[in-house]
Design an enzyme around this catalytic site. Sequence first.
Site, PDB file in Angstrom:
ATOM      1  CG  PHE A 137       2.372   4.090  -6.239  1.00  0.00           C
ATOM      2  CD1 PHE A 137       1.811   3.393  -7.292  1.00  0.00           C
ATOM      3  CD2 PHE A 137       3.052   3.383  -5.258  1.00  0.00           C
ATOM      4  CE1 PHE A 137       1.930   2.003  -7.371  1.00  0.00           C
ATOM      5  CE2 PHE A 137       3.178   2.001  -5.330  1.00  0.00           C
ATOM      6  CZ  PHE A 137       2.612   1.309  -6.388  1.00  0.00           C
ATOM      7  CG  ASP A 238       1.833   6.469   1.437  1.00  0.00           C
ATOM      8  OD1 ASP A 238       2.955   6.088   1.828  1.00  0.00           O
ATOM      9  OD2 ASP A 238       1.180   5.866   0.555  1.00  0.00           O
ATOM     10  CE  LYS A 267       8.471   2.443  -1.841  1.00  0.00           C
ATOM     11  NZ  LYS A 267       8.792   1.330  -2.747  1.00  0.00           N
TER      12      LYS A 267
END
Length: 429
Positions: A137, A238, A267
Amino acid sequence: MLNADLQQRKDAATPRGVGVMCQFYAERALNSELWDVEGRRYIDFAAGIAVLNTGHRHPKIVAAIESQLGKFTHTCYQVVPYASYIELAERINAITPGSHAKKTAFFSSGAEAVENAVKIARAATGRGAVVAFSGAFHGRTMMGMALTGKVVPYKVGFGPFPGEIYHVPFPVELHGVSSADSLAALQTLFKADVDPQRVAAIILEPVQGEGGFYAAPPEFMRALRALCDEHGILLIADEIQTGFARTGKLFAMEHYDVLPDLMTIAKSLAGGMPLSAVCGRAEVMDAPAPGGLGGTYAGNPLAIAAAHAVLDIIAEEKLVERANVLGQRLKERLSGLRRAVPQIAEVRGLGAMVAVEFCRPGTHEPDAAFTKQVQTRALQKGLLLLTCGVYGNVVRFLFPLTIGDALMDEALAILEAALRDSAASATTI
């Protein structure tokens, strides 16, 4: 104000494409607890999808934002810069893996960081193709969706996607895909579909997030690094979900003995404020021309202030160490339930990035219905959980690393009850 009234207004005013898991509405939150508009309390094991490693409304983050609020809220860094942006870049350069010269640019979201990492890789190599993995993702933008290796719900109805994006299987031993299998698929890709001399970058999550919390095996990461070096390909890690102490290291790549060329982070970087970054080798980061990187809100001063506080909290409260302690407690509790809950196929995780995968007893057939039942029963008892995995059969745990021991005990008791109840229900059907 009632949850049902808000639900009705939500359905009338907002599109169904913005999927919402809960049918209650937040009124306030503190550390690892959240209260809805009707006063019911929940223990938060979702943390805004890994955004709140430092918990809801940490006093130091609130104070940092309030202090910056009294100075200025926005100038656009590309118009009038400010010192705090530079200082945070210096801190990120120092704490990310590797002692080589690095540079960092800030953006607003994880998807934006991924988009810019691809731009930087293409500018640095003069190549166009990018390789990603099944189950990955990387965001909801067009490039993010193209890189993402999960169709439902992220890609349905939104194509065509940008070209020169290729996928190979991610190694997942539980489902019969070894590191050797993934590497063989890469070699086949280079023989059958794209010349490796056309590949700008290989991007992967060291631990897949939405894909199911599968960690890349060390030998696989080493082989990827060697393959990239052989063909002049950049390796992008990532770390949007894995960063900032979640895996028991400050960054997940610290679990490996190789280094990426670029890292995307977001995040938990700013404790709930919208901030992301790309950090990488200085010469690679300098490839785009002036004006090629940026964004109106990129590196917003309030978010930058929050990020400075986050880094202070992680160090002062020893959250890296805390992640390992909490993760081990959770894994031991889950492993101890395997006899009572035969649907538990695997308990895994680095640090506090823990997941439990459910399959039909005695098989490796994913059991999404059982997983949903566990999530629903836990929520009814006041524990907020998230699912993930290509087949929707994994529960992932993303509690704030600042959670207290007593609250953790309460949450684990609720989790165990939800698991036992769901297993008992399954045997009576």
